[in-house]
Scaffold this motif. Structure first.
Motif, PDB file in Angstrom:
ATOM      1  N   SER A  53     -57.662 -11.109  21.805  1.00  0.00           N
ATOM      2  CA  SER A  53     -56.372 -10.563  22.209  1.00  0.00           C
ATOM      3  C   SER A  53     -55.684 -11.536  23.146  1.00  0.00           C
ATOM      4  O   SER A  53     -56.301 -12.467  23.674  1.00  0.00           O
ATOM      5  CB  SER A  53     -56.536  -9.201  22.892  1.00  0.00           C
ATOM      6  N   SER A  54     -54.396 -11.307  23.359  1.00  0.00           N
ATOM      7  CA  SER A  54     -53.609 -12.145  24.244  1.00  0.00           C
ATOM      8  C   SER A  54     -53.844 -11.734  25.696  1.00  0.00           C
ATOM      9  O   SER A  54     -54.383 -10.661  25.986  1.00  0.00           O
ATOM     10  CB  SER A  54     -52.129 -12.027  23.884  1.00  0.00           C
ATOM     11  N   ASP A  56     -51.393 -11.121  27.612  1.00  0.00           N
ATOM     12  CA  ASP A  56     -50.171 -10.425  28.005  1.00  0.00           C
ATOM     13  C   ASP A  56     -50.219  -8.925  27.775  1.00  0.00           C
ATOM     14  O   ASP A  56     -49.258  -8.227  28.114  1.00  0.00           O
ATOM     15  CB  ASP A  56     -48.967 -11.013  27.251  1.00  0.00           C
ATOM     16  N   HIS A  57     -51.267  -8.406  27.153  1.00  0.00           N
ATOM     17  CA  HIS A  57     -51.325  -6.974  26.893  1.00  0.00           C
ATOM     18  C   HIS A  57     -52.776  -6.506  26.983  1.00  0.00           C
ATOM     19  O   HIS A  57     -53.696  -7.322  27.080  1.00  0.00           O
ATOM     20  CB  HIS A  57     -50.732  -6.634  25.524  1.00  0.00           C
ATOM     21  N   ALA A  58     -52.934  -5.193  26.950  1.00  0.00           N
ATOM     22  CA  ALA A  58     -54.259  -4.595  27.093  1.00  0.00           C
ATOM     23  C   ALA A  58     -54.735  -3.948  25.801  1.00  0.00           C
ATOM     24  O   ALA A  58     -55.562  -3.036  25.828  1.00  0.00           O
ATOM     25  CB  ALA A  58     -54.239  -3.553  28.210  1.00  0.00           C
ATOM     26  N   ALA A  59     -54.239  -4.426  24.647  1.00  0.00           N
ATOM     27  CA  ALA A  59     -54.644  -3.838  23.375  1.00  0.00           C
ATOM     28  C   ALA A  59     -56.124  -4.074  23.101  1.00  0.00           C
ATOM     29  O   ALA A  59     -56.798  -3.219  22.515  1.00  0.00           O
ATOM     30  CB  ALA A  59     -53.800  -4.400  22.234  1.00  0.00           C
ATOM     31  N   SER A  93     -56.259  -9.650  34.023  1.00  0.00           N
ATOM     32  CA  SER A  93     -56.046  -8.230  33.706  1.00  0.00           C
ATOM     33  C   SER A  93     -56.431  -7.273  34.817  1.00  0.00           C
ATOM     34  O   SER A  93     -56.117  -6.083  34.727  1.00  0.00           O
ATOM     35  CB  SER A  93     -56.839  -7.866  32.447  1.00  0.00           C
ATOM     36  N   ARG A 171     -60.256 -12.702  25.714  1.00  0.00           N
ATOM     37  CA  ARG A 171     -58.864 -12.727  26.144  1.00  0.00           C
ATOM     38  C   ARG A 171     -58.351 -14.165  26.105  1.00  0.00           C
ATOM     39  O   ARG A 171     -58.811 -15.019  26.852  1.00  0.00           O
ATOM     40  CB  ARG A 171     -58.746 -12.150  27.555  1.00  0.00           C
ATOM     41  N   GLY A 187     -53.605  -6.617  18.649  1.00  0.00           N
ATOM     42  CA  GLY A 187     -52.301  -6.693  19.290  1.00  0.00           C
ATOM     43  C   GLY A 187     -51.668  -5.317  19.367  1.00  0.00           C
ATOM     44  O   GLY A 187     -52.125  -4.361  18.723  1.00  0.00           O
ATOM     45  N   PRO A 188     -50.606  -5.174  20.142  1.00  0.00           N
ATOM     46  CA  PRO A 188     -49.930  -3.873  20.240  1.00  0.00           C
ATOM     47  C   PRO A 188     -49.122  -3.568  18.990  1.00  0.00           C
ATOM     48  O   PRO A 188     -48.696  -4.463  18.254  1.00  0.00           O
ATOM     49  CB  PRO A 188     -49.027  -4.040  21.468  1.00  0.00           C
ATOM     50  N   THR A 204     -50.432   6.188  21.345  1.00  0.00           N
ATOM     51  CA  THR A 204     -50.576   4.734  21.362  1.00  0.00           C
ATOM     52  C   THR A 204     -51.164   4.259  20.038  1.00  0.00           C
ATOM     53  O   THR A 204     -52.106   4.848  19.509  1.00  0.00           O
ATOM     54  CB  THR A 204     -51.483   4.309  22.518  1.00  0.00           C
TER      55      THR A 204
END
Length: 259
Positions: A53-54, A56-59, A93, A171, A187-188, A204
């Motif tokens: 995952s990136s 930039d998000h918490a997916a 994070s 991450r 990803g989101p 979500t």
């Protein structure tokens, strides 16, 4: 020079046939091409699942916890579970928020902070070797040199031998060579429509791509986390559900005339 078509055929046809049969039956690539389709209801043995995952998000964290919750609901619910982070992951994070975890799992939560990726890998291996744990979530940022194929192979062998799954969150990592049984890109995704308010976000959703799975076909999914069940006599619990992919549907005859 004689014509090529007039040359006699080689006499080792049987050996050539045996080699072709060996390639078709024993190579892992040939077996993977006839794999099954993954779904949240698949009963897979405990092993190491890798999630990319990136930063930039918490997916990735959400999906790792969703996978773990599904297994915890099927197994013993009284066992503690482990969440391991290296220092770089904490900088990106932060630490897990206790009150944001499911209520039935807060009192069983054990958090480990590792200064270096090597320490985090050691803690993960010790965690999957402990039969008293329900599952382990490991979080490592970037591409540290210690996280190579040998390290993932050690984790897979320990996890499968002791029956404790490990969900390894990468991450900002690169999908290099790994021994993980399932490998995901996460990803989101746009949230579901709200039940009562058309302008409010609903449940979500996460976009997940299974790009490598032992015995499973690669595919892309949109997953939604649901609590409870619509069946009146069923037991409520956490589960992941697949969101149907959009399809082209024929237009109604009345709408064709009007539009």
């Amino acid at each position: 020079m004689p014509d090529v078509d007039a040359l006699p055929s080689p006499t080792n046809d049987v050996r050539t046939h045996n080699i072709a049969l060996l390639r078709a039956t024993e190579l892992p690539i040939a077996r993977a091409s006839a794999g099954a389709q993954w779904s949240p209801d698949c009963e897979l043995p405990p092993s190491v699942w890798e999630l990319f995952s990136s930063v930039d998000h918490a997916a990735g964290e959400a999906l790792a916890l969703g996978f773990a919750q599904m297994r915890a609901s099927r197994d013993e619910a009284s066992k503690p579970w482990l969440w391991i982070q290296d220092a770089q992951s904490i900088r990106h994070s932060g630490r897990p928020f206790l009150q944001g975890l499911p209520a039935q799992q807060r009192h069983r939560f054990i958090h480990v902070e590792a200064r270096h990726p090597a320490d985090a890998l050691w803690a993960m291996e010790e965690g999957v070797r402990c039969d008293a744990l329900s599952f382990v979530i490991g979080e490592i940022a970037g591409d540290p040199k210690v996280l190579d194929f040998t390290a993932t192979r050690r984790l897979v062998l320990a996890s499968e031998r002791h029956g404790v799954p490990l969900y390894l969150l990468r991450r900002g990592g690169t999908a290099d060579l790994s021994a993980a049984r399932l490998r995901w890109r996460v990803g989101p995704a746009p949230s579901a429509p709200h039940r009562w308010n058309a302008v409010a976000p609903g449940a979500t959703r996460i976009a997940a791509e299974l790009f490598r799975g032992r015995g499973l076909n690669p595919d892309q999914f949109v997953l939604e986390h649901a609590v409870g069940t619509d069946e009146p006599n069923a037991t409520a619990g956490h589960r992941l559900t697949l969101v149907s992919k959009p399809r082209q549907r024929p237009v109604d005859p009345e709408r064709r005339q009007t539009g």
